[in-house]
Enzyme design. Structure first.
Site, short mmCIF file in Angstrom:
data_model
loop_
_atom_site.label_atom_id
_atom_site.label_comp_id
_atom_site.label_asym_id
_atom_site.label_seq_id
_atom_site.Cartn_x
_atom_site.Cartn_y
_atom_site.Cartn_z
N TYR A 72 0.70 -1.18 0.00
CA TYR A 72 -0.02 0.09 -0.10
C TYR A 72 0.95 1.31 0.10
CZ TYR A 72 -3.94 3.10 1.12
OH TYR A 72 -4.99 3.97 0.76
N PHE A 124 -7.04 19.58 -25.43
CA PHE A 124 -7.84 18.41 -25.71
C PHE A 124 -9.05 18.30 -25.00
CE2 PHE A 124 -8.32 13.76 -24.65
CZ PHE A 124 -8.32 13.08 -25.66
N ASP A 125 -9.90 17.48 -25.40
CA ASP A 125 -11.55 17.57 -24.82
C ASP A 125 -11.58 17.24 -23.35
OD1 ASP A 125 -11.24 14.87 -25.38
OD2 ASP A 125 -12.63 14.69 -27.03
N ASP A 215 0.50 18.96 -21.21
CA ASP A 215 -0.43 17.72 -21.49
C ASP A 215 0.53 16.93 -22.36
OD1 ASP A 215 -2.21 16.10 -21.80
OD2 ASP A 215 -3.74 17.34 -23.00
N ALA A 217 0.56 13.54 -23.22
CA ALA A 217 0.45 12.21 -23.82
C ALA A 217 1.30 11.66 -24.93
CB ALA A 217 -0.94 12.07 -24.27
N LYS A 258 -0.73 6.42 -23.95
CA LYS A 258 -0.28 6.73 -25.29
C LYS A 258 1.09 6.61 -25.23
CE LYS A 258 -4.23 8.78 -25.30
NZ LYS A 258 -4.51 10.26 -24.75
N HIS A 450 -21.66 11.89 -29.14
CA HIS A 450 -21.04 10.90 -30.14
C HIS A 450 -20.93 9.55 -29.59
CE1 HIS A 450 -17.54 12.73 -27.95
NE2 HIS A 450 -16.94 11.63 -28.24
C1 LIG Z 1 -5.76 10.87 -23.89
C2 LIG Z 1 -5.57 12.17 -23.59
C3 LIG Z 1 -5.70 12.65 -22.42
C4 LIG Z 1 -6.62 12.14 -21.55
O1 LIG Z 1 -6.04 10.85 -21.05
P1 LIG Z 1 -6.96 9.78 -20.70
O2 LIG Z 1 -5.85 8.70 -20.32
O3 LIG Z 1 -7.68 8.98 -21.93
O4 LIG Z 1 -7.66 9.87 -19.58
C5 LIG Z 1 -5.41 14.34 -22.23
N1 LIG Z 1 -4.75 14.83 -23.07
C6 LIG Z 1 -4.40 14.37 -24.23
C7 LIG Z 1 -3.43 15.26 -25.23
C8 LIG Z 1 -4.74 13.09 -24.62
O5 LIG Z 1 -4.40 12.56 -25.85
#
Ligand SMILES: *Cc1c(COP(=O)(O)O)cnc(C)c1O
Length: 459
Positions: A72, A124-125, A215, A217, A258, A450
């Site tokens: 833990y 990103f969304d 951000d 990814a 990613k 969507h």
């Molecule tokens: C996928 C992604 C996220 C969100 O990550 P999740 O692991 O899907 O929650 C945030 N920013 C970017 C640029 C992404 O491609």
């Protein structure tokens, strides 16, 4: 003769995928209400819905899983990941989270308040969602070239520094808790940001004393593009470039699904102890204790290994060349796709592909359904369905581009699969004149429609 290119790995484990007949697919897509999210994965032959969490782990990642420490508190897996993040990315502090949006939730809980402004490059969304959920506002400062698919600009993810500075002046620095830079820029098509641009953003941020978060990814794909396209960096290793990229940031959020090539996971990395302490409180409430935050020890081990592999040139070269291989085939067939080819996906201009389908009938979705019927290939609509309705007028929002995205999972498919995808699209393209009707909406959710929308064919 020069030797041709080949993948930098060989295959040790395989998973069977099922072919189907057109008749079966007609039945399945109808049952799925013409929404590809509703298909069962067995009904798909080649799945290009997303590159998120769909990669193949290596033998070293699988063996690292066996060494996971499930304690833990204070697990060795946590320290292993912490050391990798320190060495590779240069951040002293880190918090594990269960995925990227969880990292956003934790960090933004610590930093954003109502009425704040968060400038960035095509947020990103989920990032935008977490900003707007806190009644703050995301301002897009991406360069204009990003929104023209035909312009061949090497760094379409770049921030327009004038737009950024004007935004800061307009809203005042006090209203801006941080700038967010997405690398690569997913929403503009997996397009990279240059080091020069990162330095420019840093200079403006320093002038107004505003922190910068990345951000991250697809940070490794971004570094690969810098090596290929930014002259001063051609002789640096991807790992050296990665280190320099993050040297201009105060911290980062990561979706490990990613570029870290794991199926689930995320993290926050930080330079400031003060921000770390603030974020820790939210991490414990939302994710879990500091040393696991929503992840198993074995998953942290696989992630540490994946970060190291994901920043190796040979791996990135194999991956990004495969994406470009598909892009080039489509271009050769006369199909209009976004250029330059992005890191993780090819984006097809659906309006040019299907000129006879009215925009009110969801052009990119129509193309997605046609491609599925042709060969069992699942892409995803990045168009009017995704853009949702205007919150006030409830009218459809028609985005500048109707795109079909083909996201390529990491280390999963071979170039033979890319050939099948290209020919399937060519076959649809050859009969485009006969495709004149799209879809009507039967049912939709108030937001993020969507995922669950139900459609019927226009008669
Ligand atoms: C996928 C992604 C996220 C969100 O990550 P999740 O692991 O899907 O929650 C945030 N920013 C970017 C640029 C992404 O491609």
């Amino acid at each position: 003769m020069e030797l041709p290119f080949a993948e930098s790995y060989k295959i040790k484990m395989v998973e069977t995928i099922e072919r189907s007949t057109r008749e079966e697919r007609e039945k399945w897509i109808k049952e799925a209400k013409f929404n590809l999210f509703n298909l069962k994965s067995e009904q798909v032959f080649i799945d290009l819905l997303t590159d998120s969490g769909t990669g193949a782990m290596s033998d070293k990642q699988w063996s690292a899983m066996m060494l996971g420490d499930e304690s833990y508190a204070g697990a060795s897996s946590y320290y292993k990941l912490k050391n990798t993040i320190k060495e590779l990315l240069g951040f002293e502090y880190f918090l594990p989270t269960h995925q990227g949006r969880a990292a956003e939730n934790v960090l933004f809980s610590a930093l954003i308040k109502e009425g704040d402004i968060i400038p960035g490059n095509s947020h990103f969304d989920t990032t935008k969602g977490h900003i707007e959920f806190r009644k703050a506002k995301a301002i897009d400062c991406t360069i204009d070239e990003a929104f023209d698919t035909e312009i061949d600009h090497p760094f379409k993810g770049n921030v327009d520094l004038n737009k950024l500075e004007n935004t800061i002046k307009k809203y005042t620095p006090e209203k801006i808790p941080f700038i967010i830079l997405t690398v690569t820029c997913n929403s503009s098509g997996g397009q990279p940001v240059s080091i020069e641009n990162m330095k420019g953003i840093r200079a403006i941020a320093d002038k107004y004393k505003i922190p910068v978060y990345y951000d991250s990814a697809r940070f490794a794909e971004n570094a690969y593009f810098i090596k290929l396209r930014e002259k001063a960096y051609e002789n640096k290793t991807v790992k050296e470039i990665v280190k320099e990229m993050f040297s201009y940031a105060d911290g980062m959020t990561m979706s490990s699904k990613k570029d870290a090539i794991v199926n689930m996971g995320g993290f926050i990395a930080l330079r400031s102890e003060e921000v770390f302490k603030k974020a820790t409180v939210f991490n414990i409430i939302f994710e879990g204790y500091i040393t696991y935050g929503g992840m198993s020890g074995r998953d942290m081990n696989a992630l540490a290994q994946g970060l190291d592999e994901g920043t190796e040139f040979d791996y990135l070269n194999t991956r990004i060349r495969q994406v470009a291989y598909l892009g080039q085939k489509l271009t050769d067939y006369g199909i209009s796709v976004q250029k330059p080819y992005g890191g993780h996906a090819i984006f097809i201009d659906a309006t040019k592909f299907l000129p006879n389908v009215p925009k009110e009938q969801y052009i990119a979705q129509t193309l997605a359904v046609e491609l599925y019927l042709e060969a069992g290939i699942r892409g995803v609509e990045i168009g009017t369905l995704l853009a949702d309705r205007d919150p006030e007028t409830r009218e459809n929002r028609y985005p500048a581009l109707e795109l079909l995205r083909l996201a390529i999972p990491r280390r999963v498919y071979t170039n033979n699969h890319m050939d099948v995808i290209a020919v399937a699209l060519k076959n649809v393209f050859d009969r485009r004149d006969q495709i004149t009707k799209g879809f009507n909406i039967l049912e939709e959710a108030p937001i993020m429609r969507h995922f669950t929308v139900e459609l019927e064919r226009v008669k």
